[in-house]
Design a protein around this motif. Structure first.
Motif, PDB file in Angstrom:
ATOM      1  N   PRO A   1       0.819  -1.212   0.000  1.00  0.00           N
ATOM      2  CA  PRO A   1       0.000   0.000   0.000  1.00  0.00           C
ATOM      3  C   PRO A   1       0.853   1.262   0.000  1.00  0.00           C
ATOM      4  CG  PRO A   1      -0.702  -1.507   1.725  1.00  0.00           C
ATOM      5  CD  PRO A   1       0.556  -2.063   1.161  1.00  0.00           C
TER       6      PRO A   1
ATOM      7  N   ASN B   1      -5.021  12.154 -15.062  1.00  0.00           N
ATOM      8  CA  ASN B   1      -5.924  12.729 -14.078  1.00  0.00           C
ATOM      9  C   ASN B   1      -5.846  11.941 -12.775  1.00  0.00           C
ATOM     10  OD1 ASN B   1      -7.827  14.082 -12.671  1.00  0.00           O
ATOM     11  ND2 ASN B   1      -9.489  13.759 -14.123  1.00  0.00           N
ATOM     12  N   SER B   2      -4.929  12.379 -11.931  1.00  0.00           N
ATOM     13  CA  SER B   2      -4.711  11.629 -10.697  1.00  0.00           C
ATOM     14  C   SER B   2      -5.401  12.308  -9.523  1.00  0.00           C
ATOM     15  CB  SER B   2      -3.214  11.525 -10.424  1.00  0.00           C
ATOM     16  OG  SER B   2      -2.690  12.826 -10.271  1.00  0.00           O
ATOM     17  N   GLN B   3      -6.266  13.250  -9.816  1.00  0.00           N
ATOM     18  CA  GLN B   3      -6.908  13.995  -8.737  1.00  0.00           C
ATOM     19  C   GLN B   3      -7.573  13.037  -7.739  1.00  0.00           C
ATOM     20  OE1 GLN B   3     -10.224  16.458  -9.784  1.00  0.00           O
ATOM     21  NE2 GLN B   3     -10.325  17.335  -7.730  1.00  0.00           N
ATOM     22  N   GLY B   4      -7.233  13.179  -6.499  1.00  0.00           N
ATOM     23  CA  GLY B   4      -7.854  12.361  -5.460  1.00  0.00           C
ATOM     24  C   GLY B   4      -7.063  11.128  -5.088  1.00  0.00           C
ATOM     25  N   ILE B   5      -5.984  10.830  -5.831  1.00  0.00           N
ATOM     26  CA  ILE B   5      -5.253   9.585  -5.582  1.00  0.00           C
ATOM     27  C   ILE B   5      -4.482   9.647  -4.264  1.00  0.00           C
ATOM     28  CG2 ILE B   5      -3.047  10.040  -6.720  1.00  0.00           C
ATOM     29  CD1 ILE B   5      -3.575   7.212  -8.087  1.00  0.00           C
TER      30      ILE B   5
ATOM     31  N   PHE C   1      -5.623  10.170  -1.616  1.00  0.00           N
ATOM     32  CA  PHE C   1      -6.452   9.572  -0.573  1.00  0.00           C
ATOM     33  C   PHE C   1      -5.895   8.211  -0.136  1.00  0.00           C
ATOM     34  CE2 PHE C   1     -10.123   7.314   1.198  1.00  0.00           C
ATOM     35  CZ  PHE C   1     -10.636   8.272   2.049  1.00  0.00           C
ATOM     36  N   ALA C   2      -5.038   7.606  -0.967  1.00  0.00           N
ATOM     37  CA  ALA C   2      -4.443   6.307  -0.630  1.00  0.00           C
ATOM     38  C   ALA C   2      -3.738   6.348   0.724  1.00  0.00           C
ATOM     39  CB  ALA C   2      -3.464   5.881  -1.717  1.00  0.00           C
ATOM     40  N   MET C   3      -3.092   7.479   1.012  1.00  0.00           N
ATOM     41  CA  MET C   3      -2.392   7.601   2.292  1.00  0.00           C
ATOM     42  C   MET C   3      -3.380   7.658   3.457  1.00  0.00           C
ATOM     43  SD  MET C   3       0.839   7.585   2.279  1.00  0.00           S
ATOM     44  CE  MET C   3       1.001   6.345   1.084  1.00  0.00           C
ATOM     45  N   THR C   4      -4.444   8.454   3.269  1.00  0.00           N
ATOM     46  CA  THR C   4      -5.482   8.517   4.295  1.00  0.00           C
ATOM     47  C   THR C   4      -6.037   7.119   4.540  1.00  0.00           C
ATOM     48  OG1 THR C   4      -6.069  10.618   3.275  1.00  0.00           O
ATOM     49  CG2 THR C   4      -7.547   9.797   4.976  1.00  0.00           C
ATOM     50  N   ALA C   5      -6.322   6.420   3.447  1.00  0.00           N
ATOM     51  CA  ALA C   5      -6.893   5.074   3.554  1.00  0.00           C
ATOM     52  C   ALA C   5      -5.958   4.134   4.306  1.00  0.00           C
ATOM     53  CB  ALA C   5      -7.206   4.524   2.159  1.00  0.00           C
TER      54      ALA C   5
ATOM     55  N   CYS D   1      -4.516  14.031   7.716  1.00  0.00           N
ATOM     56  CA  CYS D   1      -4.754  13.830   6.284  1.00  0.00           C
ATOM     57  C   CYS D   1      -6.028  14.530   5.814  1.00  0.00           C
ATOM     58  CB  CYS D   1      -4.893  12.344   5.967  1.00  0.00           C
ATOM     59  SG  CYS D   1      -3.342  11.458   5.954  1.00  0.00           S
TER      60      CYS D   1
ATOM     61  N   VAL E   1     -13.598   2.342   3.307  1.00  0.00           N
ATOM     62  CA  VAL E   1     -12.363   1.697   3.783  1.00  0.00           C
ATOM     63  C   VAL E   1     -12.651   0.848   5.029  1.00  0.00           C
ATOM     64  CG1 VAL E   1     -10.056   2.085   4.741  1.00  0.00           C
ATOM     65  CG2 VAL E   1     -10.871   3.516   2.866  1.00  0.00           C
TER      66      VAL E   1
ATOM     67  N   THR F   1      -5.693  -5.408   3.479  1.00  0.00           N
ATOM     68  CA  THR F   1      -5.235  -4.019   3.470  1.00  0.00           C
ATOM     69  C   THR F   1      -5.315  -3.414   2.071  1.00  0.00           C
ATOM     70  OG1 THR F   1      -3.730  -4.566   5.256  1.00  0.00           O
ATOM     71  CG2 THR F   1      -3.302  -2.523   4.110  1.00  0.00           C
ATOM     72  N   LEU F   2      -4.821  -4.179   1.105  1.00  0.00           N
ATOM     73  CA  LEU F   2      -4.755  -3.672  -0.257  1.00  0.00           C
ATOM     74  C   LEU F   2      -6.141  -3.384  -0.820  1.00  0.00           C
ATOM     75  CD1 LEU F   2      -2.191  -3.089  -1.656  1.00  0.00           C
ATOM     76  CD2 LEU F   2      -2.425  -5.192  -2.967  1.00  0.00           C
TER      77      LEU F   2
ATOM     78  N   ILE G   1      -7.701  -0.253   0.788  1.00  0.00           N
ATOM     79  CA  ILE G   1      -7.106   0.996   0.333  1.00  0.00           C
ATOM     80  C   ILE G   1      -7.501   1.300  -1.112  1.00  0.00           C
ATOM     81  CG2 ILE G   1      -4.914   2.113  -0.230  1.00  0.00           C
ATOM     82  CD1 ILE G   1      -3.777   0.808   2.283  1.00  0.00           C
TER      83      ILE G   1
ATOM     84  N   THR H   1      -9.817   4.453  -2.178  1.00  0.00           N
ATOM     85  CA  THR H   1      -9.204   5.464  -3.034  1.00  0.00           C
ATOM     86  C   THR H   1      -9.981   5.612  -4.342  1.00  0.00           C
ATOM     87  OG1 THR H   1      -7.075   4.881  -2.087  1.00  0.00           O
ATOM     88  CG2 THR H   1      -7.029   6.217  -4.065  1.00  0.00           C
TER      89      THR H   1
ATOM     90  N   TYR I   1     -13.041   7.541  -3.695  1.00  0.00           N
ATOM     91  CA  TYR I   1     -12.753   8.972  -3.528  1.00  0.00           C
ATOM     92  C   TYR I   1     -12.486   9.642  -4.872  1.00  0.00           C
ATOM     93  CZ  TYR I   1     -10.834  13.282  -1.644  1.00  0.00           C
ATOM     94  OH  TYR I   1     -10.623  14.608  -1.350  1.00  0.00           O
ATOM     95  N   MET I   2     -11.692   8.969  -5.719  1.00  0.00           N
ATOM     96  CA  MET I   2     -11.370   9.542  -7.033  1.00  0.00           C
ATOM     97  C   MET I   2     -12.622   9.692  -7.885  1.00  0.00           C
ATOM     98  SD  MET I   2      -7.772   7.636  -7.857  1.00  0.00           S
ATOM     99  CE  MET I   2      -7.362   8.520  -9.354  1.00  0.00           C
TER     100      MET I   2
ATOM    101  N   VAL J   1     -14.461  12.854  -6.627  1.00  0.00           N
ATOM    102  CA  VAL J   1     -13.926  14.177  -6.951  1.00  0.00           C
ATOM    103  C   VAL J   1     -13.760  14.402  -8.456  1.00  0.00           C
ATOM    104  CG1 VAL J   1     -12.813  14.565  -4.717  1.00  0.00           C
ATOM    105  CG2 VAL J   1     -11.538  13.439  -6.536  1.00  0.00           C
ATOM    106  N   GLN J   2     -13.661  13.308  -9.232  1.00  0.00           N
ATOM    107  CA  GLN J   2     -13.454  13.506 -10.673  1.00  0.00           C
ATOM    108  C   GLN J   2     -14.745  13.441 -11.475  1.00  0.00           C
ATOM    109  OE1 GLN J   2     -10.451  11.069 -12.445  1.00  0.00           O
ATOM    110  NE2 GLN J   2      -8.931  11.527 -10.888  1.00  0.00           N
TER     111      GLN J   2
END
Lengths: 236, 107
Positions: free
Chosen positions: A15, A157-161, A163-167, B56, B78, B88-89, B92, B96, B99-100, B103-104
């Motif tokens: 991750p 367009n990686s907007q929002g990616i 969030f992986a860290m938050t997750a 975050c 999540v 975990t994978l 996540i 993610t 979320y994407m 927002v997109q």
């Protein structure tokens, strides 16, 4: 080096790989846009190696900040690293010659993988620490190199990616919650961080939160120890 | 762009302060760890992970549209995925992507 440890460390760090490569690329592109080639990105990822600080650093470099304000900014953004040290002092005590590297490489994400690992039998704890630290840093350095090397050619367009860290942190929070025999520290950390965020705002809440949390933990020490003993089974 | 030696100097300062913060606890407690620090070492990881989650999400605006909805739903995804499969994978990735998508595409 036993295979099981390598495999386990690699799986645990996956991750972080996703997050670090993407965030690293973002950092590399940002720096490239300000006129700094990928060598600069690599340099910063090696000598600073702190994700959010490097993003802030791009601004400091391009704005030509003073040495003092750079030092103070770094102190504010990275003060939370003191916490990681405090909670790893015992666990890293017996790590021998690898210790300086482990301390140097103790980022948010690496900390989240080494702070409380429930390692299966046959996985060597010290080697797990070292491998996870090395893997995480190689993802980060590789990502920032890639961003700086490909520059703005690499715009998807990686907007929002991010969030992986938050997750990742949410997942670790859930795992800790399930294993813990005491829930007061987690609730306390959440509540005090939120309260400080409301009072001080997003740019300034971290330092007050870092002062309140240990204070709260000491105040409630009796209760925390009691809760732990009541439920009986700690893994220590 | 500032000149090279100045840029190097700024990077050196960022590096020095970061490393000071990382090494300080280990230097202070190199011989033995005092009891209060042992206690903190045991309970802090739980508090810190909560603090990191808040960190975050610190720029989420609850008052303006979309009122933190993408963040709230994605964090819920999540947690639910993790409670369900404990992978975990997967958790996540699912969170993610959700979320994407928000927002997109949706917003």
């Amino acid at each position: 080096m036993n295979k099981k440890t390598v495999k386990y460390a690699l799986l645990a760090s996956l991750p972080v790989m996703a997050g670090y490569i993407v965030l690293g690329i973002g950092f590399g592109i940002l720096l490239y846009d300000k006129g700094y080639s990928f060598w600069w990105a690599i340099l910063m990822s090696v000598v600073i190696y702190a994700g959010s600080m490097q993003y802030v650093g791009v601004g400091l470099l391009s704005g030509g900040a003073s040495l003092i304000s750079t030092a103070i900014m770094t102190l504010m953004v990275n003060a939370r690293h003191l916490f990681y040290g405090i909670s790893m002092v015992e666990k890293y005590r017996d790590t021998g010659t690898a210790k300086p590297y482990l301390i140097y490489a103790l980022t948010d994400e690496t900390y989240s993988l080494v702070c409380d690992p429930q390692l299966p039998d046959g996985v060597d704890r010290k080697k797990y620490y070292i491998l996870v630290s090395l893997m995480d840093q190689s993802y980060w350095v590789f990502g920032s190199f890639l961003g700086g090397f490909l520059g703005s050619a690499l715009k998807f367009n990686s907007q929002g990616i991010d969030f992986a860290m938050t997750a990742l942190f949410v997942v670790i929070f859930v795992e800790q919650w399930e294993k813990a025999s005491h829930h007061i520290p987690a609730v306390l950390g959440l509540a005090l961080s939120l309260i400080c965020l409301l009072i001080f705002g997003p740019d300034r809440f971290l330092i007050p939160a870092m002062l309140c949390i240990p204070a709260g933990l000491f105040l409630l020490k009796g209760k925390i120890v009691e809760e732990k003993n009541c439920e009986g089974g700690t893994k220590e | 762009m500032i000149d090279t030696s100045r840029a190097l100097l700024l990077i050196a300062v960022m590096s020095a302060v970061t490393m000071l913060l990382r090494f300080l606890p280990f230097v202070l407690f190199s011989k033995s760890t005092p009891k209060p620090i042992l206690y903190l070492g045991e309970v802090l990881p739980y508090s810190i992970m909560a603090m990191l989650v808040v960190y975050c999400l610190r720029n989420t605006s609850v008052l303006e549209t979309p009122h933190g909805l993408p963040e709230a739903v994605s964090v819920a995804v999540v947690i639910l995925l993790h409670k369900w499969k404990h992978s975990t994978l997967l958790s996540i990735l699912g969170g993610t992507l959700c979320y994407m998508l928000f927002v997109q595409v949706i917003l």
